[in-house]
Design an enzyme around this catalytic site. Sequence first.
Site, PDB file in Angstrom:
ATOM      1  N   ARG A 139     -13.778   4.573  -1.281  1.00  0.00           N
ATOM      2  CA  ARG A 139     -13.750   4.727   0.173  1.00  0.00           C
ATOM      3  C   ARG A 139     -14.863   5.697   0.566  1.00  0.00           C
ATOM      4  O   ARG A 139     -15.023   6.744  -0.072  1.00  0.00           O
ATOM      5  CB  ARG A 139     -12.379   5.275   0.596  1.00  0.00           C
ATOM      6  CG  ARG A 139     -12.384   5.900   1.991  1.00  0.00           C
ATOM      7  CD  ARG A 139     -10.981   6.184   2.485  1.00  0.00           C
ATOM      8  NE  ARG A 139     -10.937   7.326   3.365  1.00  0.00           N
ATOM      9  CZ  ARG A 139      -9.840   7.774   3.985  1.00  0.00           C
ATOM     10  NH1 ARG A 139      -8.690   7.159   3.797  1.00  0.00           N
ATOM     11  NH2 ARG A 139      -9.883   8.829   4.762  1.00  0.00           N
ATOM     12  N   TYR A 191       0.839  -1.201   0.000  1.00  0.00           N
ATOM     13  CA  TYR A 191       0.000   0.000   0.000  1.00  0.00           C
ATOM     14  C   TYR A 191       0.867   1.242   0.000  1.00  0.00           C
ATOM     15  O   TYR A 191       1.822   1.341   0.778  1.00  0.00           O
ATOM     16  CB  TYR A 191      -0.853  -0.011   1.270  1.00  0.00           C
ATOM     17  CG  TYR A 191      -1.787   1.164   1.454  1.00  0.00           C
ATOM     18  CD1 TYR A 191      -2.781   1.450   0.514  1.00  0.00           C
ATOM     19  CD2 TYR A 191      -1.704   1.978   2.583  1.00  0.00           C
ATOM     20  CE1 TYR A 191      -3.657   2.509   0.705  1.00  0.00           C
ATOM     21  CE2 TYR A 191      -2.584   3.037   2.779  1.00  0.00           C
ATOM     22  CZ  TYR A 191      -3.556   3.292   1.837  1.00  0.00           C
ATOM     23  OH  TYR A 191      -4.436   4.331   2.033  1.00  0.00           O
ATOM     24  N   ASP A 223      -1.582  14.978   6.688  1.00  0.00           N
ATOM     25  CA  ASP A 223      -2.462  14.323   5.707  1.00  0.00           C
ATOM     26  C   ASP A 223      -3.729  15.153   5.545  1.00  0.00           C
ATOM     27  O   ASP A 223      -4.790  14.777   6.026  1.00  0.00           O
ATOM     28  CB  ASP A 223      -2.770  12.909   6.235  1.00  0.00           C
ATOM     29  CG  ASP A 223      -3.638  12.093   5.300  1.00  0.00           C
ATOM     30  OD1 ASP A 223      -3.710  12.429   4.099  1.00  0.00           O
ATOM     31  OD2 ASP A 223      -4.249  11.116   5.775  1.00  0.00           O
ATOM     32  N   CYS A 232      -7.551  13.291   7.533  1.00  0.00           N
ATOM     33  CA  CYS A 232      -7.349  11.881   7.889  1.00  0.00           C
ATOM     34  C   CYS A 232      -8.719  11.322   8.268  1.00  0.00           C
ATOM     35  O   CYS A 232      -9.518  12.000   8.911  1.00  0.00           O
ATOM     36  CB  CYS A 232      -6.384  11.789   9.070  1.00  0.00           C
ATOM     37  SG  CYS A 232      -6.500  10.219   9.944  1.00  0.00           S
ATOM     38  N   ASP A 246      -3.258   5.092  -2.550  1.00  0.00           N
ATOM     39  CA  ASP A 246      -4.214   6.057  -2.000  1.00  0.00           C
ATOM     40  C   ASP A 246      -4.165   7.295  -2.889  1.00  0.00           C
ATOM     41  O   ASP A 246      -3.109   7.927  -3.011  1.00  0.00           O
ATOM     42  CB  ASP A 246      -3.747   6.372  -0.568  1.00  0.00           C
ATOM     43  CG  ASP A 246      -4.640   7.343   0.184  1.00  0.00           C
ATOM     44  OD1 ASP A 246      -5.578   7.896  -0.411  1.00  0.00           O
ATOM     45  OD2 ASP A 246      -4.371   7.539   1.387  1.00  0.00           O
ATOM     46  N   GLU A 305     -11.787   8.610  -2.325  1.00  0.00           N
ATOM     47  CA  GLU A 305     -12.736   8.802  -1.223  1.00  0.00           C
ATOM     48  C   GLU A 305     -13.765   9.896  -1.490  1.00  0.00           C
ATOM     49  O   GLU A 305     -13.561  10.742  -2.371  1.00  0.00           O
ATOM     50  CB  GLU A 305     -11.958   9.069   0.075  1.00  0.00           C
ATOM     51  CG  GLU A 305     -11.252  10.399   0.124  1.00  0.00           C
ATOM     52  CD  GLU A 305     -10.013  10.385   1.047  1.00  0.00           C
ATOM     53  OE1 GLU A 305      -9.312   9.365   1.119  1.00  0.00           O
ATOM     54  OE2 GLU A 305      -9.754  11.431   1.667  1.00  0.00           O
ATOM     55  N   ASP A 341      -6.404   9.854  -2.400  1.00  0.00           N
ATOM     56  CA  ASP A 341      -7.228  10.855  -1.697  1.00  0.00           C
ATOM     57  C   ASP A 341      -8.576  11.041  -2.424  1.00  0.00           C
ATOM     58  O   ASP A 341      -9.287  10.082  -2.624  1.00  0.00           O
ATOM     59  CB  ASP A 341      -6.453  12.175  -1.549  1.00  0.00           C
ATOM     60  CG  ASP A 341      -5.300  12.070  -0.546  1.00  0.00           C
ATOM     61  OD1 ASP A 341      -5.227  11.056   0.176  1.00  0.00           O
ATOM     62  OD2 ASP A 341      -4.478  12.994  -0.490  1.00  0.00           O
ATOM     63  N   ASN A 349      -9.455  -0.961   7.427  1.00  0.00           N
ATOM     64  CA  ASN A 349      -8.259  -0.149   7.647  1.00  0.00           C
ATOM     65  C   ASN A 349      -7.874  -0.231   9.120  1.00  0.00           C
ATOM     66  O   ASN A 349      -8.523   0.361   9.972  1.00  0.00           O
ATOM     67  CB  ASN A 349      -8.562   1.301   7.239  1.00  0.00           C
ATOM     68  CG  ASN A 349      -7.427   2.260   7.554  1.00  0.00           C
ATOM     69  OD1 ASN A 349      -6.309   1.835   7.837  1.00  0.00           O
ATOM     70  ND2 ASN A 349      -7.712   3.545   7.493  1.00  0.00           N
ATOM     71  N   GLU A 371     -14.497   3.720   5.895  1.00  0.00           N
ATOM     72  CA  GLU A 371     -13.476   4.296   6.781  1.00  0.00           C
ATOM     73  C   GLU A 371     -14.011   4.457   8.207  1.00  0.00           C
ATOM     74  O   GLU A 371     -15.186   4.774   8.410  1.00  0.00           O
ATOM     75  CB  GLU A 371     -13.024   5.645   6.213  1.00  0.00           C
ATOM     76  CG  GLU A 371     -12.007   6.414   7.049  1.00  0.00           C
ATOM     77  CD  GLU A 371     -10.654   5.721   7.221  1.00  0.00           C
ATOM     78  OE1 GLU A 371     -10.627   4.562   7.670  1.00  0.00           O
ATOM     79  OE2 GLU A 371      -9.621   6.349   6.915  1.00  0.00           O
ATOM     80  N   HIS A 397      -7.563   3.673  -4.245  1.00  0.00           N
ATOM     81  CA  HIS A 397      -8.812   3.989  -3.547  1.00  0.00           C
ATOM     82  C   HIS A 397      -9.017   5.481  -3.578  1.00  0.00           C
ATOM     83  O   HIS A 397      -8.083   6.271  -3.450  1.00  0.00           O
ATOM     84  CB  HIS A 397      -8.901   3.373  -2.142  1.00  0.00           C
ATOM     85  CG  HIS A 397      -8.037   3.979  -1.078  1.00  0.00           C
ATOM     86  ND1 HIS A 397      -8.256   5.233  -0.544  1.00  0.00           N
ATOM     87  CD2 HIS A 397      -6.969   3.474  -0.417  1.00  0.00           C
ATOM     88  CE1 HIS A 397      -7.370   5.467   0.404  1.00  0.00           C
ATOM     89  NE2 HIS A 397      -6.553   4.433   0.494  1.00  0.00           N
TER      90      HIS A 397
END
Length: 297
Positions: free
Chosen positions: A157, A43, A58, A122, A85, A114, A87, A209, A187, A112
């Site tokens: 996500r 990942y 983040d 985060c 990731d 989101e 975002d 996660n 999440e 992924h």
Amino acid sequence: MMGGSPGRKFRDALQAERPLQIAGAVNAYAAMLAESAGFRALYVSGAGVANASHGLPDLGVTTLHDHVEEVRRITSAVGLPVLADVDTGFGGAFNIGRTVREMIAAGAAAIHIEDQVAAKRCGHRPGKAIVSVSEMADRIKAAADARTDPDFVIMARTDAIAVEGMDAAIERACAFVEAGADMIFPEAVTTLDDYRRFASAVRVPVLANLTEFGKTPLFTAEELAAAGVQLALYPLSAFRAMSAAALRVYRAIREEGTQRSVVGLMQTRAELYDILKYEEYERKLDLLFEAERSEPS
Ligand SMILES: C[C@](O)(C(=O)O)[C@H](CC(=O)O)C(=O)O
Ligand SMILES: [Mg+2]
């Protein structure tokens, strides 16, 4: 070694292991360490790119280029499939399409994306805001449409649990599958029962996660498998451990004037070279030079 595109390898790994344990790797060498420990998938964490590579929080400050660069370094060093990731996708529909194409070109197997607003946070922090279901469905459609490899995995996500609650989050996840998401990442889930509810509602693989010091208890792989979870993510576990060890070493050197008390924390030169296959490189050099020397001038 399983063949095919990175996306194919990721899907095959998911068949080989339930849940598929995915190790966060903050750089190419960490990826090699995870590979040597036997992980089947890796990942590239957004938080990892921000924190470890750029010293940033983040909070949506990093760019597509920052994430792609990290993926490229890791896929150059190891053969394992990589989940990246991205975002919120780094912009509108055309940007998201570009994100998918660049990630495929960098050797990623999956992304992924989101449903937070662009100024994301985060997933385990307060103050999150999410976009509408239709805006997120458009993100998924843009991502799926840009795929140049049908096996490349688009994982949606949802950060909705903390904002709108479980029922709304499950409804969202179902809408995202309808829009073309191959897998779902709910999440900040807090109970195994909630994972069970997601897994039975969406009918595609669900990821847990297991980030430390967050909202999700550190469920075991066995517990997750029993709840129907198919992917288990450890995004920053090794990074947190490396950071704590590094700080101890830095402090010891400053305070004690020597590193002697912390040498036991360190990986040895022999262990480092073993992971890097250093001796293989040396042998290759010797062979090259031998060949050169024996060539008639
Ligand atoms: C998974 C995650 O998106 C990441 O970037 O690694 C983070 C992890 C973390 O901050 O602990 C998240 O859960 O938002
Ligand atoms: Mg992230």
